[in-house]
Design a protein around this motif. Structure first.
Motif, short mmCIF file in Angstrom:
data_model
loop_
_atom_site.label_atom_id
_atom_site.label_comp_id
_atom_site.label_asym_id
_atom_site.label_seq_id
_atom_site.Cartn_x
_atom_site.Cartn_y
_atom_site.Cartn_z
N SER A 149 10.96 -1.84 4.87
CA SER A 149 10.81 -3.15 4.20
C SER A 149 12.02 -3.57 3.37
CB SER A 149 9.57 -3.15 3.30
OG SER A 149 8.43 -2.83 4.03
N SER A 185 15.45 -3.48 13.74
CA SER A 185 14.13 -4.11 13.64
C SER A 185 13.07 -3.07 13.25
CB SER A 185 13.77 -4.77 14.96
OG SER A 185 12.48 -5.31 14.91
N ARG A 186 13.12 -1.93 13.90
CA ARG A 186 12.17 -0.86 13.60
C ARG A 186 12.35 -0.34 12.17
NH1 ARG A 186 7.31 1.14 15.14
NH2 ARG A 186 7.26 3.38 14.96
N TYR A 193 2.53 1.98 6.59
CA TYR A 193 3.59 1.34 7.37
C TYR A 193 4.03 2.25 8.52
CZ TYR A 193 4.38 -2.37 3.91
OH TYR A 193 4.27 -3.46 3.09
N TYR A 232 11.03 -2.77 9.60
CA TYR A 232 9.57 -2.71 9.60
C TYR A 232 9.08 -1.49 8.81
CZ TYR A 232 4.83 -1.97 11.30
OH TYR A 232 3.48 -1.74 11.37
N LYS A 233 9.76 -0.37 8.96
CA LYS A 233 9.31 0.87 8.33
C LYS A 233 9.65 0.96 6.84
CE LYS A 233 7.41 3.06 11.77
NZ LYS A 233 6.05 3.54 11.73
N LYS A 285 3.75 3.63 1.91
CA LYS A 285 4.51 3.24 3.11
C LYS A 285 4.38 4.26 4.23
CE LYS A 285 7.74 -0.01 1.16
NZ LYS A 285 9.15 -0.33 0.91
#
Length: 185
Positions: free
Chosen positions: A28, A21-22, A143, A25-26, A139
């Motif tokens: 994409s 999940s992490r 991000y 998110y980082k 990013k």
């Protein structure tokens, strides 16, 4: 007595979803995220004997993942990218905006643009189609929420070079979003 392999298997079962999940998110991208998580567990398996159990295994794994994400962006940044953006194509000889190149006001009277899934889709498309250096910087800054000093250190560039690339990246991103979103709405 629990073996290193048993410990590693437990960590894979316990932490894969959170790590993935992490990573998504980082970076994409689900495939790159899966690779980063796999690399995280490979590093953990090679170094499991150095884990002192003074911290939570999750903390240790996330620090490995964060290093892998930094490596990912560093590698992406260093990919050979030749981009010629003539910034003067946005301005007249006197420094004024060329009317058709002038930024539009990005306001949506009823709601926040980031709540509009179609806008977010266009923005993500535009971001992913930026040159590698531009994409990596955007990013890392927005991000990964890295500060400019960290970005410069990780990418081994000067602050002025970073800000110049960031400015050009924002111009390209804005141009793509305006062409893909605002002209069609």
């Amino acid at each position: 007595m629990q073996t290193n392999q048993d410990t590693l298997n437990k960590w894979v079962n316990d932490y894969t979803d959170e790590l993935l999940s992490r990573a998504v998110y980082k970076v994409s991208d689900i495939e790159n995220a899966k690779d980063l998580v796999q690399d995280t567990f490979l590093v953990a398996s090679k170094n499991i004997n150095s884990f002192k159990h003074k911290s939570n295994p999750k903390t240790w794994l996330f620090s490995i993942l964060n290093n892998k994400i930094s490596d990912f962006y560093r590698k992406k940044y260093r990919q050979d990218t030749k981009v010629n953006i003539d910034i003067s194509s946005f301005f007249t000889e006197t420094g004024d905006w060329i009317p058709e190149k002038q930024p539009h006001t990005w306001q949506n009277s009823e709601k926040n643009l980031l709540d509009d899934l179609a806008f977010v889709e266009i923005m993500n498309y535009c971001l992913e189609h930026l040159p590698h250096k531009f994409n990596a910087l955007i990013k890392m800054k927005y991000y990964s929420e890295k500060n400019p000093e960290e970005i410069c250190q990780e990418l081994e560039i000067s602050p002025s070079n970073m800000w110049q690339i960031m400015h050009r990246a924002k111009l390209k991103l804005r141009e793509c979003i305006e062409n893909g979103w605002f002209k069609n709405n």
